[in-house]
Motif scaffolding. Structure first.
Motif, short mmCIF file in Angstrom:
data_model
loop_
_atom_site.label_atom_id
_atom_site.label_comp_id
_atom_site.label_asym_id
_atom_site.label_seq_id
_atom_site.Cartn_x
_atom_site.Cartn_y
_atom_site.Cartn_z
N UNK A 80 0.82 -1.36 -0.05
CA UNK A 80 -0.04 0.07 0.13
C UNK A 80 0.96 1.16 -0.03
N UNK A 81 2.02 1.21 0.79
CA UNK A 81 2.83 2.43 0.95
C UNK A 81 3.27 2.71 -0.60
N UNK A 82 3.77 1.43 -1.30
CA UNK A 82 4.33 1.59 -2.49
C UNK A 82 3.40 2.20 -3.56
N UNK A 83 1.97 1.84 -3.56
CA UNK A 83 1.20 2.11 -4.50
C UNK A 83 0.95 3.76 -4.33
N UNK A 84 0.83 4.18 -3.04
CA UNK A 84 0.73 5.48 -2.52
C UNK A 84 1.97 6.40 -2.96
N UNK A 85 3.18 5.80 -3.39
CA UNK A 85 4.34 6.40 -3.72
C UNK A 85 5.09 6.81 -2.56
N UNK A 86 4.86 6.00 -1.54
CA UNK A 86 5.63 6.33 0.02
C UNK A 86 6.84 5.15 -0.27
N UNK A 87 7.59 5.39 -1.11
CA UNK A 87 8.56 4.17 -1.49
C UNK A 87 9.57 4.01 -0.20
N UNK A 88 9.96 5.20 0.54
CA UNK A 88 10.83 5.07 1.71
C UNK A 88 10.29 4.17 2.71
N UNK A 89 8.93 4.50 3.17
CA UNK A 89 8.03 3.70 3.91
C UNK A 89 7.91 2.19 3.51
N UNK A 90 7.66 2.15 2.38
CA UNK A 90 7.55 0.65 1.95
C UNK A 90 8.89 -0.10 1.88
N UNK A 91 9.95 0.70 1.56
CA UNK A 91 11.31 -0.20 1.53
C UNK A 91 11.81 -0.48 3.11
N UNK A 92 11.20 0.18 3.99
CA UNK A 92 11.58 0.01 5.46
C UNK A 92 10.79 -1.30 5.85
N UNK A 93 9.43 -1.10 5.44
CA UNK A 93 8.46 -2.27 5.82
C UNK A 93 9.17 -3.76 5.13
N UNK A 94 9.41 -3.68 4.03
CA UNK A 94 9.84 -4.77 3.24
C UNK A 94 11.19 -5.34 3.97
N UNK A 95 12.12 -4.56 4.12
CA UNK A 95 13.20 -4.82 4.82
C UNK A 95 13.15 -5.54 6.18
#
Length: 160
Positions: A80-95
């Motif tokens: 969802x973060x990725x879809x919203x363009x919140x890439x840093x947040x998405x990256x942290x969640x996936x890490x």
């Protein structure tokens, strides 16, 4: 927990508004139940209400969601973060998810998508090639598995 099961069945059968109504009612009744928060997040994602889904995902995780649901919430929140363009947040969640559940390959794939969005193309391709080589049953890919793995992190290299 019968009502939660009913809400899940409603979502799965496409009765989304009815499921949403039931889940929001359950949330009022059980505000400390992480599974209800998670199901609310999932439903909002299905309804393409990604921004609304984020706080539900976060709260489900804060309340100590466990097992398969936790794994799903991490994937859902990161995606969802990725879809919203919140890439840093998405990256942290996936890490975090990759560290917590290294055997779950789907996190690697979604992480690669985030890296692509962040213009980290080499690392994204490297991850995808490794996953492909390690999981494909295709005979041709398996014939060249060693080469695919060898070159997966050397895509920009060339012989002079």
């Amino acid at each position: 927990m019968k009502e939660l099961e009913v809400a899940i069945q409603l979502r799965e059968s496409g009765n989304l508004e009815e499921a949403r109504s039931l889940l929001l009612k359950l949330l009022e009744q059980q505000p400390l139940n992480p599974s209800v928060w998670y199901q609310c997040a999932w439903l909002h994602d299905v309804l393409e209400l990604e921004r609304e889904a984020v706080p539900y995902y976060k709260k489900s995780l804060e309340l100590g969601l466990q097992g398969e649901e936790r794994q799903g919430a991490l994937l859902g929140l990161g995606s969802t973060f990725r879809t919203l363009g919140m890439y840093e947040e998405a990256k942290l969640i996936f890490e975090k998810a990759i560290k917590e559940y290294p055997e779950r390959r789907e996190y690697q794939i979604f992480y690669a998508m985030v890296l692509y969005n962040m213009n980290e193309f080499s690392e994204a391709m490297s991850i995808l090639l490794k996953q492909l080589a390690e999981t494909s049953n295709d005979e041709g890919i398996q014939d060249y598995r060693k080469a695919i793995l060898f070159y997966s992190d050397k895509l920009d290299s060339k012989v002079e």
